[in-house]
Design a protein around this motif. Structure first.
Motif, mmCIF file in Angstrom:
data_model
loop_
_atom_site.group_PDB
_atom_site.id
_atom_site.type_symbol
_atom_site.label_atom_id
_atom_site.label_comp_id
_atom_site.label_asym_id
_atom_site.label_seq_id
_atom_site.Cartn_x
_atom_site.Cartn_y
_atom_site.Cartn_z
ATOM 1 N N PRO A 43 -83.627 3.840 -35.023
ATOM 2 C CA PRO A 43 -85.043 3.719 -35.412
ATOM 3 C C PRO A 43 -85.983 4.326 -34.363
ATOM 4 O O PRO A 43 -86.996 4.917 -34.709
ATOM 5 C CB PRO A 43 -85.249 2.206 -35.532
ATOM 6 N N GLU A 44 -85.614 4.207 -33.084
ATOM 7 C CA GLU A 44 -86.459 4.765 -32.023
ATOM 8 C C GLU A 44 -86.506 6.285 -32.106
ATOM 9 O O GLU A 44 -87.564 6.893 -31.954
ATOM 10 C CB GLU A 44 -85.949 4.345 -30.629
ATOM 11 N N ARG A 45 -85.339 6.896 -32.353
ATOM 12 C CA ARG A 45 -85.290 8.365 -32.464
ATOM 13 C C ARG A 45 -86.039 8.828 -33.697
ATOM 14 O O ARG A 45 -86.698 9.855 -33.677
ATOM 15 C CB ARG A 45 -83.849 8.850 -32.496
ATOM 16 N N ARG A 46 -85.921 8.076 -34.776
ATOM 17 C CA ARG A 46 -86.627 8.426 -36.009
ATOM 18 C C ARG A 46 -88.137 8.340 -35.790
ATOM 19 O O ARG A 46 -88.885 9.218 -36.207
ATOM 20 C CB ARG A 46 -86.182 7.513 -37.152
ATOM 21 N N ASP A 47 -88.586 7.272 -35.106
ATOM 22 C CA ASP A 47 -90.019 7.126 -34.808
ATOM 23 C C ASP A 47 -90.504 8.257 -33.911
ATOM 24 O O ASP A 47 -91.591 8.796 -34.117
ATOM 25 C CB ASP A 47 -90.294 5.776 -34.131
ATOM 26 N N ALA A 48 -89.701 8.618 -32.909
ATOM 27 C CA ALA A 48 -90.073 9.710 -32.008
ATOM 28 C C ALA A 48 -90.148 11.030 -32.770
ATOM 29 O O ALA A 48 -91.072 11.826 -32.562
ATOM 30 C CB ALA A 48 -89.081 9.812 -30.855
ATOM 31 N N ALA A 49 -89.199 11.255 -33.673
ATOM 32 C CA ALA A 49 -89.196 12.483 -34.463
ATOM 33 C C ALA A 49 -90.416 12.536 -35.373
ATOM 34 O O ALA A 49 -91.055 13.585 -35.519
ATOM 35 C CB ALA A 49 -87.919 12.586 -35.287
ATOM 36 N N GLU A 50 -90.777 11.413 -35.969
ATOM 37 C CA GLU A 50 -91.965 11.370 -36.829
ATOM 38 C C GLU A 50 -93.230 11.627 -36.021
ATOM 39 O O GLU A 50 -94.143 12.305 -36.495
ATOM 40 C CB GLU A 50 -92.048 10.027 -37.552
ATOM 41 N N ALA A 51 -93.290 11.100 -34.803
ATOM 42 C CA ALA A 51 -94.454 11.334 -33.948
ATOM 43 C C ALA A 51 -94.575 12.817 -33.607
ATOM 44 O O ALA A 51 -95.669 13.391 -33.663
ATOM 45 C CB ALA A 51 -94.354 10.495 -32.674
ATOM 46 N N VAL A 52 -93.456 13.444 -33.272
ATOM 47 C CA VAL A 52 -93.472 14.881 -32.965
ATOM 48 C C VAL A 52 -93.877 15.674 -34.197
ATOM 49 O O VAL A 52 -94.663 16.619 -34.105
ATOM 50 C CB VAL A 52 -92.110 15.350 -32.407
ATOM 51 N N ASP A 53 -93.370 15.286 -35.373
ATOM 52 C CA ASP A 53 -93.754 15.961 -36.616
ATOM 53 C C ASP A 53 -95.264 15.891 -36.826
ATOM 54 O O ASP A 53 -95.900 16.886 -37.186
ATOM 55 C CB ASP A 53 -93.054 15.331 -37.829
#
Length: 128
Positions: free
Chosen positions: A4-14
């Motif tokens: 979930p942390e990596r997914r949240d980080a990826a969404e933030a970068v997106d």
């Protein structure tokens, strides 16, 4: 597997990259950074867009975490939030490092194949 942390980080970068994809927003970010802070009215005076368009662009930048607004009297003053840019830069650095590792592996594989081919050619040559 994505955490979930990596997914949240990826969404933030997106979100950050989507916000930076627009040249007007990049220019606004540059102007705010150069001035330290700016209002929608001062930005509209420096850009070829209406104040209403500036407000919409500022909302996108704010949602991406690239700027933050503080109300001072009747106006909202926006300042750059470098942490979001740092997160995007870290992602790009990690991506570049991954590609560097992949390219180094391809290079080593190609060099090993070339060396093996050269050794095979040497063995096939009749003695002189």
């Amino acid at each position: 597997m994505t955490t979930p942390e990596r997914r949240d980080a990826a969404e933030a970068v997106d979100t950050i990259l989507a916000a930076l994809a627009d040249p007007t927003r990049r220019h606004m970010l540059d102007l705010i950074a150069a001035q330290g802070e700016a209002t929608a009215t001062t930005l509209a005076g420096q850009l070829p867009v209406s104040r209403q368009a500036v407000v919409k662009h500022l909302a996108v930048l704010d949602t991406a975490g690239l700027v933050s607004g503080v109300r001072v009297g009747r106006e909202v003053r926006y300042a750059v939030r470098p942490a979001a840019l740092d997160a995007a830069a870290r992602w790009m650095t990690a991506l570049a490092a991954d590609w560097d590792r992949r390219l180094a592996l391809i290079k080593r594989t190609a060099e090993a194949a070339e060396a093996a081919e050269a050794a095979e050619r040497e063995q096939d040559q009749p003695p002189q």
